[in-house]
Design a protein around this motif. Sequence first.
Motif, short mmCIF file in Angstrom:
data_model
loop_
_atom_site.label_atom_id
_atom_site.label_comp_id
_atom_site.label_asym_id
_atom_site.label_seq_id
_atom_site.Cartn_x
_atom_site.Cartn_y
_atom_site.Cartn_z
N GLU A 91 46.19 45.39 42.72
CA GLU A 91 47.26 46.43 42.23
C GLU A 91 46.98 47.63 42.86
N PHE A 143 29.74 38.27 46.57
CA PHE A 143 29.51 37.88 45.20
C PHE A 143 30.05 36.42 44.86
N SER A 163 38.04 50.17 38.91
CA SER A 163 36.79 50.35 39.47
C SER A 163 36.62 49.03 40.43
N ILE A 164 35.66 49.26 41.44
CA ILE A 164 35.23 48.34 42.42
C ILE A 164 34.86 46.98 41.69
N THR A 212 36.99 45.27 39.38
CA THR A 212 38.12 44.40 40.12
C THR A 212 37.35 43.12 40.62
N ILE A 213 36.08 43.31 41.12
CA ILE A 213 35.39 41.95 41.54
C ILE A 213 34.81 40.93 40.43
N LEU A 214 34.77 41.54 39.38
CA LEU A 214 34.56 40.76 38.17
C LEU A 214 35.46 39.99 37.75
N GLU A 255 37.68 38.71 39.15
CA GLU A 255 38.08 37.36 39.87
C GLU A 255 37.12 36.08 39.35
N SER A 256 36.01 36.70 38.68
CA SER A 256 34.98 35.38 38.34
C SER A 256 35.20 34.79 37.06
N GLY A 311 38.41 34.54 31.23
CA GLY A 311 37.54 35.75 31.08
C GLY A 311 36.12 35.55 31.30
N ARG A 318 43.61 41.07 36.37
CA ARG A 318 43.01 40.38 37.54
C ARG A 318 43.22 41.37 38.85
N ARG A 319 42.34 41.54 39.53
CA ARG A 319 42.39 42.48 40.76
C ARG A 319 43.21 43.63 40.45
N HIS A 320 43.02 44.24 39.20
CA HIS A 320 43.78 45.50 39.10
C HIS A 320 42.71 46.47 38.44
N GLU A 343 28.78 46.52 36.95
CA GLU A 343 27.98 46.35 38.00
C GLU A 343 26.84 45.71 38.22
N VAL A 391 25.99 42.82 36.22
CA VAL A 391 26.43 41.32 36.59
C VAL A 391 26.65 41.11 38.00
N GLY A 392 27.46 42.02 38.44
CA GLY A 392 27.94 41.99 39.95
C GLY A 392 26.84 42.12 40.95
N ARG A 393 25.84 43.16 40.95
CA ARG A 393 24.82 43.22 41.94
C ARG A 393 23.75 42.10 41.48
#
Lengths: 215, 215, 215, 215
Positions: free
Chosen positions: C124, C207, D102-103, D106-108, D110-111, D117, D173-175, D199, D201-203
């Motif tokens: 986006e 990730f 947020s970064i 956005t990354i989460l 995609e998981s 979800g 997603r990606r947004h 963050e 969970v991602g890290r």
Amino acid sequence: MSTRSFSLVSRDLAAIGRRFYARGWVQGTSGNFSAVLTQRPLQLAITASSVHKGRLGAANILRINESAIPLGARRQVPSAETRLHLEIVRRRGARAVLHTHSIWGTILSESATNGDGVTIEGFEMLKGLSGVRTHEHAEHIPVLDNDQDMSRLASVVGETLDRHPNAHSFLLRRHGLYTWGDSLADAERHVEILEFLFETVGRGATFRPPGGEGT
Amino acid sequence: MSTRSFSLVSRDLAAIGRRFYARGWVQGTSGNFSAVLTQRPLQLAITASSVHKGRLGAANILRINESAIPLGARRQVPSAETRLHLEIVRRRGARAVLHTHSIWGTILSESATNGDGVTIEGFEMLKGLSGVRTHEHAEHIPVLDNDQDMSRLASVVGETLDRHPNAHSFLLRRHGLYTWGDSLADAERHVEILEFLFETVGRGATFRPPGGEGT
Amino acid sequence: MSTRSFSLVSRDLAAIGRRFYARGWVQGTSGNFSAVLTQRPLQLAITASSVHKGRLGAANILRINESAIPLGARRQVPSAETRLHLEIVRRRGARAVLHTHSIWGTILSESATNGDGVTIEGFEMLKGLSGVRTHEHAEHIPVLDNDQDMSRLASVVGETLDRHPNAHSFLLRRHGLYTWGDSLADAERHVEILEFLFETVGRGATFRPPGGEGT
Amino acid sequence: MSTRSFSLVSRDLAAIGRRFYARGWVQGTSGNFSAVLTQRPLQLAITASSVHKGRLGAANILRINESAIPLGARRQVPSAETRLHLEIVRRRGARAVLHTHSIWGTILSESATNGDGVTIEGFEMLKGLSGVRTHEHAEHIPVLDNDQDMSRLASVVGETLDRHPNAHSFLLRRHGLYTWGDSLADAERHVEILEFLFETVGRGATFRPPGGEGT
């Protein structure tokens, strides 16, 4: 202790909260902070429950006695984790206790494979912990299972402190850090040192020296 | 050098400390900073020992002579690492020396597999180091074992500087960075450039181009 | 354009520099920024060479003509990369050009496996680039080899812009980002959007969804 | 609701935008924020479209009715995603809705491997979500495919909210993230809590306990 001292301590606790919030260590209403006002009888200044740490003011700090009962006119409720603060003050003779919820502290709290804790050694930064004189020091950070039953958790905290008499801190699993000191400044320095070490160990764990960079 | 110059240099050193603290490079009481006041006889302005860098003020800067003896009325003790500053000033003719404890510097200090250092090459940012004119430059950063015996460590620093005459810096393992310059501004720029490179190399080491992103 | 306009543009360029410095995108003296003052004859306001971006002031901005010759009384030298700015202004009709050196931009610049660039699609955030209306857009960011010969590099930049008429930016390998816009605000927004995407793609590449977290 | 209330709410929304911008959660013109002014008839204060969030002021906040029609004299266009805000307000009875890019969000996003979800459980920080009393809570964050057709997307949002009556948020997603609350303060706290969890969970997903650090 005079009302003036309580005012000064409240202002200092609120300023610490706002600094930690700016660093991302107490997002939302997470975290709680206390300092000893008098030792006999034991009285603590402690953050009220459910206050947003980015907006923490001196008016959100309560005076409590050794049974966690609020004294004075403020009608807020002290932090649910007040018993843990009292336990640390009694067992360690600490004058200040700080509890934070950081990303790296949370991640590191899951790295204790035998349920007993994390040991960090060999870093110069360890010398920032009271009484540590060399980077060859091995600091053990006990990791305790999280629990919503504060009475039970306070009892586990007490046993843990007795079993690890040299520990400067402990982690609650997937929850956060408790550390303390002989003054608020000492306790704040301990938070900074431990957060540095958590982040260094956490980031370092995924680092692999690139082929072309090492000599 | 007049008292007024010492005042100005003290104020500049304190401001650098607070800027580095804000970036997370000198958490707690870590780090120390110096600048040459006079060359004959050699006098340095240097941070006092055990001062929290977020609260560093001009009053925490001491004037010392070439034997690391404090001059003047202030009763603080100069940084334990004063001898390293003096060694760098003498061997390099540096006018300012800055020592930081950063996360990525600490992590990179462990990547030297043969105990001799880290080489970083091919980055445009290398041109921020004094005298470097092209990104094709290969900068070698010696890594020294940490040591609490400052006399022995100063001697190793001296030998290292002689063995690497083109180095702009060195790392103490699991401890931090020393860099220097012809002025405080040059030394501060070197810290920024080297921290950028440590972080870029450190983060880049774990990066793998995603299948779908590279053309 | 009147002196007053040059003053205003200089102040805006300096403010952008300090904002980017605070974010870590132009450490030390890295980065350079320009804006068109007049189109006929072409005159640019551009950062002087070798100025620390954390201390950038309006006095560090020069007025140059279409041959990169400084006009007016200031005795500073324009950025060594002035030719690249002029090339972009001419080929794209840009009114502002911003060049940054960020950690993730540097890392991503190495991910172009066939030497031609990086493609980012499906986010986006791409809608923050001028003229992009949907997240389904695929933005190609050409990656050029770094070069200290500015005349030769300007020529490669010119060819690249012609070959990629829809590109909003390009990366110099292990060096940094160039982007531009119809105004300084547009160019600054492009930097923010592209840095967000570089960091998201860079962090996302390492990730892996944890077993227990995905449903 | 009086004009004075609209002024106050506008000022609060603008302040939230600037705080989120400083944290990197709404780079460029991304993100949008709303608060309910009156419930009968339904009126919202909401950010205008295409405003840079670092420069958001009260003048960039519009008053709209339940059909997303702007009321009053301001000539700006309400955010393109206004319909999503209205959908959330109607289905949840929310008084405030905040949307960030947020970064880590956005990354989460995609998981989510089965398109439905991400579930996050076992963290103390979950207690910062309204009504959550224990870290043993499992919070499900639905992930929806991104879509530029706001009418269609609003319909998917509505169905999702009905299907997940306990959800405090959803990700596009990606947004980015949508979350809400009974007040602006509640919604802002939800953003902080969810960003912390994303963050962490991602890290944490890339973290492997180092051999020598675990006991």
